[in-house]
Enzyme design. Structure first.
Site, PDB file in Angstrom:
ATOM      1  N   PRO A   1       0.881  -1.177   0.000  1.00  0.00           N
ATOM      2  CA  PRO A   1       0.000   0.000   0.000  1.00  0.00           C
ATOM      3  C   PRO A   1       0.917   1.225   0.000  1.00  0.00           C
ATOM      4  O   PRO A   1       1.838   1.296   0.811  1.00  0.00           O
ATOM      5  CB  PRO A   1      -0.763  -0.111   1.328  1.00  0.00           C
ATOM      6  CG  PRO A   1      -0.037  -1.124   2.153  1.00  0.00           C
ATOM      7  CD  PRO A   1       0.920  -1.872   1.287  1.00  0.00           C
TER       8      PRO A   1
ATOM      9  N   GLN B   1      -5.682  -1.662   3.395  1.00  0.00           N
ATOM     10  CA  GLN B   1      -4.931  -1.403   4.631  1.00  0.00           C
ATOM     11  C   GLN B   1      -5.623  -0.303   5.425  1.00  0.00           C
ATOM     12  O   GLN B   1      -5.993   0.733   4.869  1.00  0.00           O
ATOM     13  CB  GLN B   1      -3.505  -0.950   4.305  1.00  0.00           C
ATOM     14  CG  GLN B   1      -2.656  -0.794   5.566  1.00  0.00           C
ATOM     15  CD  GLN B   1      -1.296  -0.171   5.293  1.00  0.00           C
ATOM     16  OE1 GLN B   1      -1.204   0.905   4.723  1.00  0.00           O
ATOM     17  NE2 GLN B   1      -0.242  -0.844   5.714  1.00  0.00           N
TER      18      GLN B   1
ATOM     19  N   CYS C   1       3.324   3.874   9.384  1.00  0.00           N
ATOM     20  CA  CYS C   1       3.304   5.202   8.767  1.00  0.00           C
ATOM     21  C   CYS C   1       3.904   6.248   9.718  1.00  0.00           C
ATOM     22  O   CYS C   1       3.454   6.384  10.857  1.00  0.00           O
ATOM     23  CB  CYS C   1       1.876   5.598   8.387  1.00  0.00           C
ATOM     24  SG  CYS C   1       1.831   7.211   7.592  1.00  0.00           S
TER      25      CYS C   1
ATOM     26  N   ASN D   1      10.600  -6.343   3.803  1.00  0.00           N
ATOM     27  CA  ASN D   1      10.328  -5.129   3.035  1.00  0.00           C
ATOM     28  C   ASN D   1      11.433  -4.096   3.286  1.00  0.00           C
ATOM     29  O   ASN D   1      11.907  -3.949   4.405  1.00  0.00           O
ATOM     30  CB  ASN D   1       8.959  -4.552   3.437  1.00  0.00           C
ATOM     31  CG  ASN D   1       8.704  -3.157   2.891  1.00  0.00           C
ATOM     32  OD1 ASN D   1       8.532  -2.209   3.652  1.00  0.00           O
ATOM     33  ND2 ASN D   1       8.688  -3.003   1.599  1.00  0.00           N
ATOM     34  N   GLY D   2      11.805  -3.428   2.209  1.00  0.00           N
ATOM     35  CA  GLY D   2      12.809  -2.377   2.297  1.00  0.00           C
ATOM     36  C   GLY D   2      13.966  -2.616   1.359  1.00  0.00           C
ATOM     37  O   GLY D   2      14.699  -3.589   1.490  1.00  0.00           O
TER      38      GLY D   2
END
Ligand SMILES: Cc1cc2nc3c(=O)[nH]c(=O)nc-3n(C[C@H](O)[C@H](O)[C@H](O)COP(=O)(O)O)c2cc1C
Length: 320
Positions: free
Chosen positions: A23, A77, A107, A208-209
């Site tokens: 997302p 999400q 976030c 992730n990343g």
């Protein structure tokens, strides 16, 4: 060792593979998802929405959740920090036909963290458990959670979140290898992803990343042993990233030319024009166009022409 796999299961949900498109607020809009769909990631997500806005039936929020039937399976999400609202919001998402429901705990934007949502949830891991548990009880679809390592380097909490999410009944924890304090800068740390995967008993762990191409996808798999990967910025101007990774594991390497990238950009522009008009469309085309042209030495002139255009029609005229 875990690797790229086709198909891939979340609870009973059969997905094409274990490469998910994240997302991405302001990016993973309808045009982006129509474009990304062509390259068959295992799952893609709409943009994040707030639980409160869903419940008070804010129409703009529902616009973010528009999807085409062919996009199934599709994920939504939500963010928020109120366990009671989480239940209600989860049900709304399921009733809208979504296949997967994710809770945002990463976030870093002040407008989200100010009420304890997003990455501010990392201050209260037990509350993440309570919210996830409420979401799991409210719906039948798989519930997942996306987290960062912690608020800052001194407060790394991600290891405890694995068990908390597992106990709450979540099917997947996606770990962005940065702290809230790091924002999106510096290199993501994959060590904690590896450690969390080793701790996980039943819950799937996605890394992730900094996965931007087939090689970095392979590196993420082999370094961390993660069950799958989630990609965000690597898809900007490269909706075919999933295809590139799949080809790599099939023994081929995809090298996209400027001509092909221009062709994809044109297709993306067409999809923008299906959903936006006038100034909004022009703004989106400029935003998206830059990404498709990045890294191609021969693209300077066309980039300049797009950026100087004063209407969507003018952009289209300049395309080769
Ligand atoms: C512009 C932008 C918007 C983002 N919006 C969201 C979001 O709404 N929800 C979320 O979980 N992550 C969001 N992220 C974070 C990404 O999903 C991802 O965790 C992060 O960019 C690291 O992955 P990457 O290196 O593949 O980009 C956003 C990232 C960017 C750059």
């Amino acid at each position: 060792m875990t690797q790229f796999s086709e198909p891939f299961y979340l609870k009973n949900l059969k997905l094409r593979n274990n490469i998910f498109y994240a997302p991405i607020a302001g990016v993973s809009d309808l045009a982006y998802r129509r474009m990304s769909h062509l390259f068959e990631p295992g799952l893609q997500f709409c943009e994040m929405v707030k639980m409160e806005a869903l419940i008070r039936k804010d129409s703009g929020t529902y616009d973010y959740l528009t999807y085409d039937d062919f996009m199934h399976p599709i994920g939504a999400q939500i963010c928020g920090s109120n366990p009671k609202l989480a239940k209600e919001a989860a049900k709304i998402i399921e009733d809208l036909g979504f296949d997967v429901l994710d809770l945002n705990c990463g976030c870093p934007a002040p407008k989200i963290t100010k009420d304890g949502s997003g990455s501010a949830m990392l201050h209260t891991p037990e509350k993440i458990g309570e919210i996830l548990s409420n979401m799991v009880q409210a719906v039948k679809i798989p519930v997942t959670v996306k987290v960062r390592l912690g608020w800052n380097q001194e407060k790394i909490v991600v290891h405890s979140l694995v068990k908390i999410a597992e106990d709450a009944g979540a099917s997947l924890i996606t770990i962005h290898g940065r702290t809230k304090q790091q924002g999106y800068s510096g290199k993501a740390s994959w060590l904690e992803i590896k450690e969390c995967k080793a701790l996980a008993k039943t819950i799937k762990v996605f890394g992730n990343g900094d996965v931007v191409d087939a090689q970095s996808a392979h590196d993420m798999f082999s370094t961390t042993n993660c069950d799958g990967i989630m990609v965000a910025r690597g898809t900007f101007g490269k909706p075919y990233l999933a295809q590139e990774i799949k080809s790599f594991y099939a023994g081929n390497s995809l090298k996209t030319t400027l001509e092909e990238s221009l062709n994809y950009m044109k297709q993306h522009f067409e999809k923008i024009l299906e959903v936006e008009k006038d100034k909004r469309a022009l703004f989106s085309m400029k935003r998206v166009g830059c990404y498709y042209l990045k890294g191609f030495p021969g693209a300077k002139k066309i980039r300049e022409k797009i950026m100087k255009s004063t209407s969507a029609e003018e952009v289209l005229i300049h395309l080769p």
